[in-house]
Write a protein that holds these residues in place. Structure first.
Motif: not given
Lengths: 440, 440
Positions: B359-385
């Motif tokens: 497949i042709l991958r063409r994703g981007y990293n993202y962050t949506d701020g923090i997960d307020t339940r845990t105070g941890t970073l809400d982030a990851g990969l917006f995978f596009i193929a």
């Protein structure tokens, strides 16, 4: 103090001090992180100097390799010409953290920031088996892209937890609820500490905040975080004036803070400060301002321009001329009314209507996706302003702006004030060192 | 058809067709937008050609002025070398919208995209008194910075609303719930339509989606929106392999899709398609993959590398060599076990363990701020193929990845499939024109 080559140790406050000994954190313990939650994370490298490990494929393009100063009289990220990307994070100190732990973390932040801002990881990516990577790695091949890390202290830090009650500057008194502040969300406002990380590359800015948050694990917890993009405010005579998400040029009349006299007059805390440790620092106001984009987008061009007081495409004052022509508030149109309305944004924000007072704006546009209740874009301006005294500068202007017709289209949803201490003088200095009573 | 100079009209389908007349939307009505909610928004300009109005201070730096092709056999934004910023938006068509309204909007999107991708506003910023600006203005001084606009159709568009039931490709059947899909949020998945806007400048990408959403007002409503940054997947032999937020190089073995034979083999829909209108198009899988960053960050380096099957700093396979050395799945270490583990990510994702499929991958990293339940970073990969057939390509690989040890540290939270039609041939073509039965 000499059994390894890590100058970072010189950043360690209260070395062998009573609280640390009491908790069994010796020097070796600090270096290996054993005394901190999140053990295994080590800033085992020289601050700004030679590192004990190999750095990867540095980004050697001109843009990627560009740096801003780290050590100096003032922290960078204030009068620094604005970079394209920002990550702003606020933290609260965890319950039961003692003063020396907080100090140690601030020293580790200083050491880490000195590395990050020259494009180095905060520690090895390839660690020994049994340890997690010291640096999370996502900026490993990227240069610093003009990264700046700017650290500030919130009013809440100056309670009775860390012996700082008599160190609180009068100017750090809470902003309170201003006239337009009916929608402020306290969960995205304030905090004990803040970090503003700005870079031309968003991944570099994110990496900086993430790794500083990681270094702080067990000591501080993220309270809120905001990303921003664009250049909502020109801070340099050499930058083209950027546009906010209302489509208007924003910053035409902003302070051109590379002029040191202007910065001394409006931005840097001076002898007027009741707290010696804040001299050379600045006060940071951060306000997340939601724009009612769909309502704005359906407003007539004539009304939009009347609200701002400027032409939308050129940025020229409605009183005539081009973008940088001085505003003329008395010039009247054929109908006998001032061409720049009394309640226009430029009039109410202008020094002439605020006793000559100015602030240094350094905000960023933001978008948080969509408002799922309405299917409309959730976007606006993350307003940042630096000044000598926010109560005398920002608040004065903001109170005047209570009459701004623009308020129909915007709503501040967060509001924060932080004391940003002066710059770190050299390796061995750390954020708040003199505030805590150590010699700089 | 000749009472003004706007070639954009040639993009208008069903001109004066029965449904439009029935609802009183004549040609003039289309041009002034009077027939659409959000009246006053006009794409009154040539598509890709001369415009009837003055464009502002164009960004004439090399980087800002750079463009990607707009017209051609395929839409840009697929095999296009990946830009630094992405805004991805999904829309649903509003209730009671009739086919010709949808067609008209798609034609207006085409006209607008042809302007945006060459750095022009979608219409005048300075309009006549009584009208809102046609373009929202925030990219007025910026060049396109390689902006691409890529439009796709979701499976839900092919119900009985718009006469498209017999136009639905078999390959657009829903992906269904895959083995790892226990946390998919339907409110940030799917949609009738999607737009992927990519640019080196985040403000330019945001401006594109915002103005297309504005053009669509009354016809479509935003369903979800995601921003991304960084370069999570190299799509070109000339790009340095970027890193995901786990700190690993991501895309070392990705398709180098500037090779047309490779793209024809894996990316572009060909004669195998049951729907003629999709030939030259591609299928887009978008999956938002949340990373459990704090758990990952505390995992041992040896384990992290075993999970991926590569060195973290260099990207070299654990079987030896450097980043682009072929993986050797049989080579054993001193303990007699394969150096690249059977359940490592690189092994499970490799064509050799997936019947050769890519497949042709063409994703981007993202962050949506923090997960307020845990105070941890809400982030990851917006995978596009992108691929010829997601069921035969993405799903096959993803099913294999159900055994991936990486799954302990990630969770897909959205999943979408869109049919991306082929490129627009010239002025007058629009998204879905042949799908709706018009001659290209």
């Amino acid at each position: 103090m000499s059994d390894d080559n890590s100058p970072e140790v010189s950043n360690t406050p209260g070395q062998g001090s009573a609280p640390q000994r009491r908790r069994g954190i010796g020097r070796r313990g600090f270096l290996t992180g054993a005394g901190l939650a999140g053990a295994g994370l080590v800033v085992g490298a020289a601050a700004g100097g030679a590192t004990g490990y190999v750095v990867g494929n540095d980004d050697t393009t001109d843009a990627g390799a560009a740096t801003e100063p780290f050590y100096g009289d003032h922290q960078s990220g204030i009068v620094t010409p604005q970079q394209n990307s920002m990550v702003f994070a606020a933290f609260d100190v965890n319950d039961s953290v003692i003063t020396s732990q907080l100090q140690t973390m601030l020293a580790r932040w200083a050491a880490a920031a000195s590395l990050l801002t020259v494009g180095k990881p905060v520690g090895p990516v390839e660690t020994q088996p049994g340890s997690p990577p010291a640096d999370t790695g996502e900026a490993f091949d990227l240069g610093p892209h003009r990264l700046t890390v700017t650290v500030g202290f919130g009013e809440s830090l100056f309670d009775d937890r860390f012996g700082l009650a008599d160190k609180k500057p009068a100017a750090l008194a809470p902003l309170g609820q201003l006239a337009v502040d009916s929608s402020i969300d306290p969960t995205i406002s304030g905090g004990d500490l803040c970090i503003q990380a700005c870079s031309e590359d968003p991944q570099v800015a994110f990496h900086a905040v993430r790794n500083l948050a990681r270094i702080g694990r067990g000591v501080v917890t993220l309270r809120w975080l905001q990303e921003g993009f664009g250049r909502a405010s020109a801070t340099s005579t050499s930058q083209v004036t950027p546009r906010n998400l209302m489509g208007f040029k924003d910053g035409t009349a902003n302070i051109k803070a590379e002029d040191p006299d202007i910065a001394d007059k409006w931005v840097w805390v001076g002898d007027e400060s009741d707290q010696e440790w804040m001299k050379g620092g600045s006060y940071l106001v951060a306000r997340k301002i939601r724009m009612h984009i769909e309502a704005w987008d359906s407003d007539d061009i004539v009304d939009q321009e009347a609200i701002f007081g400027r032409s939308k495409d050129s940025g020229a004052p409605l009183s005539g001329g081009s973008e940088f022509t001085a505003l003329n508030f008395t010039k009247k149109g054929p109908d006998g009314k001032p061409l720049v309305e009394r309640f226009s944004h430029v009039h109410l924000a202008h020094p002439d209507t605020n006793g000559g007072v100015q602030i240094l704006r350094r905000g960023y546009n933001y978008t948080d996706g969509i408002d799922t209740r309405t299917g409309t874009l959730d976007a606006g301006l993350f307003f940042i302003a630096y000044q000598k005294n926010a109560h005398e500068q920002f608040v004065r202007i903001q109170n005047n702006l209570a009459q701004d017709r623009l308020n129909e289209y915007i709503a501040p949803i967060s509001s924060s004030l932080f004391a940003v201490p002066p710059g770190l003088t050299a390796v061995g200095d750390w954020y708040g060192k003199t505030m805590f009573g150590y010699v700089a």
